[in-house]
Design a protein around this motif. Structure first.
Motif, PDB file in Angstrom:
ATOM      1  N   THR A 107       0.825  -1.208   0.000  1.00  0.00           N
ATOM      2  CA  THR A 107       0.000   0.000   0.000  1.00  0.00           C
ATOM      3  C   THR A 107       0.854   1.250   0.000  1.00  0.00           C
ATOM      4  O   THR A 107       0.581   2.212  -0.735  1.00  0.00           O
ATOM      5  CB  THR A 107      -0.939   0.002   1.219  1.00  0.00           C
ATOM      6  OG1 THR A 107      -1.706  -1.202   1.210  1.00  0.00           O
ATOM      7  CG2 THR A 107      -1.863   1.194   1.207  1.00  0.00           C
ATOM      8  N   LEU A 108       1.904   1.248   0.819  1.00  0.00           N
ATOM      9  CA  LEU A 108       2.810   2.394   0.849  1.00  0.00           C
ATOM     10  C   LEU A 108       3.496   2.590  -0.494  1.00  0.00           C
ATOM     11  O   LEU A 108       3.583   3.716  -1.005  1.00  0.00           O
ATOM     12  CB  LEU A 108       3.853   2.214   1.957  1.00  0.00           C
ATOM     13  CG  LEU A 108       4.883   3.329   2.082  1.00  0.00           C
ATOM     14  CD1 LEU A 108       4.205   4.631   2.468  1.00  0.00           C
ATOM     15  CD2 LEU A 108       5.946   2.958   3.084  1.00  0.00           C
ATOM     16  N   ALA A 109       3.962   1.518  -1.093  1.00  0.00           N
ATOM     17  CA  ALA A 109       4.623   1.621  -2.396  1.00  0.00           C
ATOM     18  C   ALA A 109       3.644   2.134  -3.457  1.00  0.00           C
ATOM     19  O   ALA A 109       3.990   3.004  -4.271  1.00  0.00           O
ATOM     20  CB  ALA A 109       5.179   0.262  -2.810  1.00  0.00           C
ATOM     21  N   GLY A 110       2.431   1.633  -3.452  1.00  0.00           N
ATOM     22  CA  GLY A 110       1.428   2.102  -4.409  1.00  0.00           C
ATOM     23  C   GLY A 110       1.099   3.576  -4.210  1.00  0.00           C
ATOM     24  O   GLY A 110       0.928   4.325  -5.181  1.00  0.00           O
ATOM     25  N   THR A 111       1.054   4.012  -2.965  1.00  0.00           N
ATOM     26  CA  THR A 111       0.771   5.416  -2.683  1.00  0.00           C
ATOM     27  C   THR A 111       1.891   6.313  -3.186  1.00  0.00           C
ATOM     28  O   THR A 111       1.645   7.371  -3.786  1.00  0.00           O
ATOM     29  CB  THR A 111       0.581   5.617  -1.164  1.00  0.00           C
ATOM     30  OG1 THR A 111      -0.480   4.770  -0.724  1.00  0.00           O
ATOM     31  CG2 THR A 111       0.252   7.058  -0.831  1.00  0.00           C
ATOM     32  N   VAL A 112       3.119   5.892  -2.951  1.00  0.00           N
ATOM     33  CA  VAL A 112       4.267   6.688  -3.412  1.00  0.00           C
ATOM     34  C   VAL A 112       4.288   6.763  -4.934  1.00  0.00           C
ATOM     35  O   VAL A 112       4.517   7.834  -5.519  1.00  0.00           O
ATOM     36  CB  VAL A 112       5.580   6.102  -2.854  1.00  0.00           C
ATOM     37  CG1 VAL A 112       6.792   6.722  -3.527  1.00  0.00           C
ATOM     38  CG2 VAL A 112       5.645   6.302  -1.350  1.00  0.00           C
ATOM     39  N   THR A 132       3.807  10.128  -7.132  1.00  0.00           N
ATOM     40  CA  THR A 132       4.835  10.525  -8.100  1.00  0.00           C
ATOM     41  C   THR A 132       4.232  10.787  -9.476  1.00  0.00           C
ATOM     42  O   THR A 132       4.607  11.738 -10.167  1.00  0.00           O
ATOM     43  CB  THR A 132       5.918   9.427  -8.211  1.00  0.00           C
ATOM     44  OG1 THR A 132       6.438   9.173  -6.905  1.00  0.00           O
ATOM     45  CG2 THR A 132       7.031   9.830  -9.126  1.00  0.00           C
ATOM     46  N   VAL A 133       3.291   9.963  -9.885  1.00  0.00           N
ATOM     47  CA  VAL A 133       2.659  10.137 -11.189  1.00  0.00           C
ATOM     48  C   VAL A 133       1.710  11.338 -11.169  1.00  0.00           C
ATOM     49  O   VAL A 133       1.625  12.095 -12.139  1.00  0.00           O
ATOM     50  CB  VAL A 133       1.909   8.839 -11.597  1.00  0.00           C
ATOM     51  CG1 VAL A 133       1.028   9.064 -12.809  1.00  0.00           C
ATOM     52  CG2 VAL A 133       2.905   7.728 -11.852  1.00  0.00           C
ATOM     53  N   ALA A 134       0.992  11.533 -10.061  1.00  0.00           N
ATOM     54  CA  ALA A 134      -0.038  12.566 -10.006  1.00  0.00           C
ATOM     55  C   ALA A 134       0.514  13.960  -9.733  1.00  0.00           C
ATOM     56  O   ALA A 134      -0.153  14.951 -10.052  1.00  0.00           O
ATOM     57  CB  ALA A 134      -1.064  12.214  -8.936  1.00  0.00           C
ATOM     58  N   THR A 135       1.706  14.072  -9.145  1.00  0.00           N
ATOM     59  CA  THR A 135       2.232  15.391  -8.782  1.00  0.00           C
ATOM     60  C   THR A 135       2.351  16.334  -9.971  1.00  0.00           C
ATOM     61  O   THR A 135       1.914  17.490  -9.887  1.00  0.00           O
ATOM     62  CB  THR A 135       3.577  15.248  -8.051  1.00  0.00           C
ATOM     63  OG1 THR A 135       3.373  14.486  -6.863  1.00  0.00           O
ATOM     64  CG2 THR A 135       4.164  16.583  -7.691  1.00  0.00           C
ATOM     65  N   PRO A 136       2.922  15.915 -11.110  1.00  0.00           N
ATOM     66  CA  PRO A 136       2.976  16.848 -12.245  1.00  0.00           C
ATOM     67  C   PRO A 136       1.591  17.292 -12.718  1.00  0.00           C
ATOM     68  O   PRO A 136       1.390  18.457 -13.069  1.00  0.00           O
ATOM     69  CB  PRO A 136       3.693  16.061 -13.343  1.00  0.00           C
ATOM     70  CG  PRO A 136       4.446  15.003 -12.637  1.00  0.00           C
ATOM     71  CD  PRO A 136       3.657  14.689 -11.417  1.00  0.00           C
ATOM     72  N   LEU A 137       0.643  16.369 -12.711  1.00  0.00           N
ATOM     73  CA  LEU A 137      -0.720  16.735 -13.106  1.00  0.00           C
ATOM     74  C   LEU A 137      -1.326  17.730 -12.131  1.00  0.00           C
ATOM     75  O   LEU A 137      -2.018  18.678 -12.542  1.00  0.00           O
ATOM     76  CB  LEU A 137      -1.589  15.484 -13.199  1.00  0.00           C
ATOM     77  CG  LEU A 137      -1.204  14.495 -14.304  1.00  0.00           C
ATOM     78  CD1 LEU A 137      -2.053  13.233 -14.187  1.00  0.00           C
ATOM     79  CD2 LEU A 137      -1.385  15.136 -15.661  1.00  0.00           C
ATOM     80  N   LEU A 138      -1.088  17.538 -10.831  1.00  0.00           N
ATOM     81  CA  LEU A 138      -1.611  18.473  -9.839  1.00  0.00           C
ATOM     82  C   LEU A 138      -0.980  19.854  -9.991  1.00  0.00           C
ATOM     83  O   LEU A 138      -1.655  20.874  -9.830  1.00  0.00           O
ATOM     84  CB  LEU A 138      -1.369  17.933  -8.427  1.00  0.00           C
ATOM     85  CG  LEU A 138      -2.215  16.727  -8.019  1.00  0.00           C
ATOM     86  CD1 LEU A 138      -1.759  16.204  -6.667  1.00  0.00           C
ATOM     87  CD2 LEU A 138      -3.680  17.100  -7.973  1.00  0.00           C
ATOM     88  N   VAL A 139       0.302  19.895 -10.308  1.00  0.00           N
ATOM     89  CA  VAL A 139       0.974  21.186 -10.481  1.00  0.00           C
ATOM     90  C   VAL A 139       0.432  21.899 -11.721  1.00  0.00           C
ATOM     91  O   VAL A 139       0.182  23.102 -11.703  1.00  0.00           O
ATOM     92  CB  VAL A 139       2.510  20.998 -10.574  1.00  0.00           C
ATOM     93  CG1 VAL A 139       3.194  22.270 -11.021  1.00  0.00           C
ATOM     94  CG2 VAL A 139       3.061  20.530  -9.249  1.00  0.00           C
ATOM     95  N   ILE A 140       0.210  21.150 -12.793  1.00  0.00           N
ATOM     96  CA  ILE A 140      -0.294  21.752 -14.031  1.00  0.00           C
ATOM     97  C   ILE A 140      -1.716  22.269 -13.836  1.00  0.00           C
ATOM     98  O   ILE A 140      -2.056  23.376 -14.274  1.00  0.00           O
ATOM     99  CB  ILE A 140      -0.231  20.727 -15.187  1.00  0.00           C
ATOM    100  CG1 ILE A 140       1.228  20.449 -15.559  1.00  0.00           C
ATOM    101  CG2 ILE A 140      -1.002  21.225 -16.391  1.00  0.00           C
ATOM    102  CD1 ILE A 140       1.397  19.282 -16.518  1.00  0.00           C
ATOM    103  N   PHE A 141      -2.563  21.488 -13.174  1.00  0.00           N
ATOM    104  CA  PHE A 141      -3.974  21.846 -13.041  1.00  0.00           C
ATOM    105  C   PHE A 141      -4.306  22.581 -11.738  1.00  0.00           C
ATOM    106  O   PHE A 141      -5.470  22.840 -11.461  1.00  0.00           O
ATOM    107  CB  PHE A 141      -4.856  20.599 -13.163  1.00  0.00           C
ATOM    108  CG  PHE A 141      -4.851  20.011 -14.532  1.00  0.00           C
ATOM    109  CD1 PHE A 141      -5.417  20.696 -15.597  1.00  0.00           C
ATOM    110  CD2 PHE A 141      -4.274  18.767 -14.769  1.00  0.00           C
ATOM    111  CE1 PHE A 141      -5.420  20.151 -16.869  1.00  0.00           C
ATOM    112  CE2 PHE A 141      -4.276  18.231 -16.029  1.00  0.00           C
ATOM    113  CZ  PHE A 141      -4.841  18.917 -17.086  1.00  0.00           C
TER     114      PHE A 141
END
Length: 155
Positions: free
Chosen positions: A51-56, A60-69
């Motif tokens: 679960t921890l690995a999946g969250t990380v 990591t994948v979602a951070t660029p999308l969050l910064v853009i949007f």
């Protein structure tokens, strides 16, 4: 099946042997408990790690999308939060108002709802204090019910 053996007398010796074997080996019983606990604990630790690995990875994948949007998402989330808070608060106040109105209706019609005794006691205490204060004012004003000297004080 064991019940059939027990009724017919054939399985009673086997059951006694099992019970005696179980009571004679407390170490084996503790070992089974320890292995079971270790297996369950290890499985839960593996699930926690996955679960921890999946969250990380997801972060990591979602951070660029969050910064853009983020110029759109932050005001949208604030708006959604305010709307949800407003609706929940409004609903809570509506339920509270309906409950109070229902209680008042039951009290007025004489159905004796929960808490009516406390309300009656408080009203009685308030009334007796009011009469006590009125009597003190009359006594301080010269007694006899004359509040200002000219007219009579009526209650």
């Amino acid at each position: 099946m064991a019940d059939t053996f027990h009724r017919e007398g054939r399985g009673s010796g086997m059951m006694q042997h099992y019970r005696q074997q179980q009571s004679d080996s407390p170490w084996a019983n503790q070992a089974v408990k320890a292995v079971t606990a270790a297996t369950a604990g290890g499985s839960l630790l593996v699930l926690a790690g996955l679960t921890l690995a999946g969250t990380v990875i997801a972060l990591t994948v979602a951070t660029p999308l969050l910064v853009i949007f983020s110029p759109v998402l932050v005001p949208a989330m604030i708006t959604v939060f305010l709307l949800a808070t407003g609706f929940l608060t409004s609903g809570g106040f509506g339920i509270a108002a309906a409950t109070v109105l229902s209680w008042m209706y039951k009290y007025v019609t004489g159905e004796h709802p929960t808490g009516a005794d406390s309300l009656d006691q408080a009203a009685h205490k308030l009334g007796s204090k009011g009469r006590e204060i009125r009597d003190r004012v009359e006594h301080a004003a010269g007694g006899g019910g004359h509040a200002t000297g000219g007219g009579h004080y009526t209650s």
